[in-house]
Design a protein around this motif. Structure first.
Motif, short mmCIF file in Angstrom:
data_model
loop_
_atom_site.label_atom_id
_atom_site.label_comp_id
_atom_site.label_asym_id
_atom_site.label_seq_id
_atom_site.Cartn_x
_atom_site.Cartn_y
_atom_site.Cartn_z
N GLU A 295 0.64 -1.12 0.36
CA GLU A 295 0.19 -0.43 0.00
C GLU A 295 1.17 1.19 0.26
OE1 GLU A 295 -3.89 1.97 2.38
OE2 GLU A 295 -2.68 0.74 2.74
N ARG A 296 1.50 1.57 1.01
CA ARG A 296 2.87 2.89 1.21
C ARG A 296 3.57 2.36 1.05
NH1 ARG A 296 -0.39 6.90 5.20
NH2 ARG A 296 -2.19 6.60 4.25
N ILE A 297 5.11 3.26 0.54
CA ILE A 297 6.19 2.57 1.31
C ILE A 297 6.89 3.72 1.61
CG2 ILE A 297 8.46 2.70 -0.80
CD1 ILE A 297 7.14 1.94 -3.04
N PRO A 298 7.82 3.39 2.65
CA PRO A 298 8.96 3.78 3.16
C PRO A 298 9.07 5.06 3.31
CG PRO A 298 9.02 2.03 4.36
CD PRO A 298 8.48 1.39 3.01
N LEU A 299 9.67 6.39 3.40
CA LEU A 299 10.71 7.71 2.65
C LEU A 299 11.87 7.00 2.20
CD1 LEU A 299 9.12 10.46 4.51
CD2 LEU A 299 8.08 10.05 2.72
N ALA A 300 12.53 6.24 3.21
CA ALA A 300 13.55 6.49 2.90
C ALA A 300 13.71 5.45 1.20
CB ALA A 300 14.44 5.30 4.29
N GLN A 301 12.62 3.98 1.35
CA GLN A 301 12.40 3.49 0.12
C GLN A 301 12.55 4.28 -0.45
OE1 GLN A 301 9.37 0.09 0.33
NE2 GLN A 301 11.18 -1.41 -0.57
N ALA A 302 11.47 5.20 -0.49
CA ALA A 302 10.94 5.80 -1.98
C ALA A 302 12.43 6.60 -2.29
CB ALA A 302 9.58 6.63 -1.23
N THR A 303 12.87 7.58 -1.07
CA THR A 303 13.85 8.30 -2.15
C THR A 303 14.89 6.72 -2.92
OG1 THR A 303 13.50 9.29 -0.01
CG2 THR A 303 15.09 9.80 -1.29
N ALA A 304 15.10 6.04 -2.18
CA ALA A 304 16.14 5.16 -3.20
C ALA A 304 15.33 4.95 -4.57
CB ALA A 304 16.62 3.85 -2.06
N ALA B 207 3.09 6.75 -3.90
CA ALA B 207 3.94 5.63 -3.87
C ALA B 207 3.92 5.89 -1.56
CB ALA B 207 5.03 5.72 -3.73
N ILE B 208 4.03 6.59 -1.55
CA ILE B 208 3.97 7.44 -0.12
C ILE B 208 2.89 7.76 0.35
CG2 ILE B 208 6.44 8.10 -0.20
CD1 ILE B 208 5.36 10.92 -0.64
N THR B 209 1.34 8.17 -0.61
CA THR B 209 -0.10 8.90 0.74
C THR B 209 -0.26 6.94 -0.25
OG1 THR B 209 -0.88 9.12 -1.46
CG2 THR B 209 0.30 10.86 -0.50
N GLY B 210 -0.56 6.19 -1.05
CA GLY B 210 -1.76 4.82 -0.36
C GLY B 210 -2.37 5.49 -1.46
N GLN B 211 -2.37 6.37 -2.25
CA GLN B 211 -3.97 6.55 -3.24
C GLN B 211 -3.09 7.88 -4.33
OE1 GLN B 211 -6.96 8.76 -1.14
NE2 GLN B 211 -7.33 9.95 -3.27
N CYS B 212 -3.43 7.29 -6.01
CA CYS B 212 -3.46 8.99 -6.84
C CYS B 212 -3.65 9.50 -6.46
CB CYS B 212 -3.33 7.35 -8.38
SG CYS B 212 -2.91 6.54 -8.52
N PRO B 213 -3.05 10.55 -7.02
CA PRO B 213 -3.90 11.76 -7.44
C PRO B 213 -5.06 12.43 -7.63
CG PRO B 213 -2.19 12.03 -8.30
CD PRO B 213 -1.76 10.65 -7.75
N PHE B 214 -5.28 11.91 -9.02
CA PHE B 214 -5.93 11.71 -9.86
C PHE B 214 -6.57 11.10 -9.70
CE2 PHE B 214 -2.52 14.46 -10.94
CZ PHE B 214 -2.75 15.88 -10.59
N ALA B 215 -8.04 11.29 -9.78
CA ALA B 215 -9.10 9.74 -10.00
C ALA B 215 -10.34 9.92 -10.48
CB ALA B 215 -9.42 9.08 -8.06
#
Length: 413
Positions: free
Chosen positions: A107-116, A211-219
């Protein structure tokens, strides 16, 4: 194995082992390079596309675009050929999973992993754009995560709708929008032939947001509603969906989703440097310094956005169930919801959190596009002023006509 046209086309160089799946116009096979003794993935153009010159040209363009890029973060293309009327592309074989499946699972990716991960993705896009290529279909399903020395390694896949940034797109027909709707930039939905590399950066920002919120911004409930939200840059603040995100995250996405491409980040490196700086902010109460908005170029330096293109009716995407394999080829064959939410039929074949990860060719309804951003109040004021002049002339008894108004000096000496 039964001999097929595909088998005859490559049996002198590659041995076909098994079919992995199929995408929009290609079949994917696991193969073995007989001379170099390595596994490969071979993509064959499907029979219905092999008879269409435009589709064959697009298939060849995919191979050329992928082969042009030299980056450890982009899938490598080994070979391309046409044998006995059968076109094929030979690519490196990868093991792992695509980002779409990881997001569905976690669902969500931790910030450190998302940054990498997204730092690698930014480097991939910069290499793609430096090679003069615009991907045009960046989405979680086209971002593969494999392993290198125990660390995650990103590979960008599928250049099926890519185009060269230095040549006109003669394959895309007028009114046809290539890509995956939820990840498209405003300019891609309105004038797909005129998009540049910054459209890929918009798509990258959409994926990062998800990736960091679990939801797409546009729907949206349908393509029309989805595109309206994209063109109006209407999206919920990331801090509302994930309050634990660091200060400055909303200003970051406000810039990534600017309507004007000139106001956005201009490279993957620039975007991820700004994101990394925000992530490194401590979790203590924010100071006034940390809450400063990310600077945006002044309006005088922004270029005008592309004009709206003439478009027609909507073509709804097709759906099918997917095979749960964890190979690079499997995800290329896995269509998913192209809109913002699952339909009743979709819920039976995949979870409600599934995203739009199948590239589609849609024709958008012009009614969903935003109105031109002009100073309409000035226009109304001019109309009122003109009406006052006419009424005044009539009240004074002076004759008035359009010709007289346009040629005030017609009487002359």
């Amino acid at each position: 194995m039964k001999e097929t046209a595909e088998g005859r086309a490559v049996m002198d160089k590659y041995r076909l082992e098994r079919r992995l799946g199929g995408g929009g116009m290609g079949d994917l096979w696991l193969g073995f390079d007989i001379k170099l003794r390595r596994r490969v993935v071979i993509k064959f153009i499907r029979s219905f596309a092999a008879t269409e010159p435009e589709l064959v040209a697009r298939f060849e363009r995919e191979a050329r675009a992928s082969a042009r890029v030299r980056s450890p973060y982009v899938i490598e293309t080994y070979d391309y050929g046409v044998d006995r009327g059968c076109a094929f592309i030979v690519m490196e074989y990868l093991e792992g999973e695509d980002l779409n499946r990881r997001l569905e699972r976690e669902e969500r990716i931790p910030l450190a992993q998302a940054t990498a991960l997204f730092t690698q993705l930014g480097k991939a896009l910069d290499a793609i754009h430096a090679a003069g290529v615009i991907h045009r279909d960046l989405k979680p399903g086209n971002i593969f995560i494999t392993s290198s020395a125990g660390d995650d390694l990103v590979k960008v896949l599928d250049f099926g709708v890519a185009k060269s940034s230095c040549s006109r797109d003669r394959i895309t027909k007028t009114g046809m929008v290539l890509g995956t709707p939820r990840y498209m930039s405003p300019e891609q939905t309105m004038a797909p032939r005129q998009v540049d590399y910054r459209s890929d950066l918009w798509s990258m920002a959409v994926i990062l947001y998800r990736a960091i919120t679990g939801q797409c911004p546009f729907a949206g409930a349908n393509i029309n509603e989805l595109v309206r939200h994209i063109c109006q840059t209407s999206f919920p603040k990331a801090s509302k969906l994930a309050p634990e995100l660091p200060p400055g995250i909303d200003a970051f996405f406000a810039r990534t989703f600017e309507f004007d491409p000139e106001a956005r980040f201009q490279s993957g490196k620039e975007m991820m440097e700004a994101f990394s700086a925000i992530v490194q902010v401590p979790a203590s109460p924010p100071s006034s310094e940390s809450l400063r908005a990310i600077p945006v170029p002044p309006p005088s330096e922004r270029s005008a956005i592309v004009k709206r293109s003439a478009v027609g009716a909507v073509v709804a995407p097709l759906r099918c169930a997917v095979d749960d394999q964890t190979t690079m080829a499997a995800m290329l064959a896995a269509p998913a919801n192209d809109l913002g939410s699952p339909t009743a039929t979709d819920a039976a074949v995949e979870p409600a959190s599934a995203s739009c990860d199948r590239h589609s060719e849609v024709v958008l309804d012009s009614r969903v596009l935003p109105p031109l951003r002009v100073p309409w109040m000035v226009a109304v004021g001019l109309l009122i002023a003109a009406a006052c002049v006419v009424f005044h002339s009539v009240a004074e008894g002076a004759p008035w006509s359009l010709e007289a108004a346009e040629s005030p000096a017609a009487g002359g000496p």
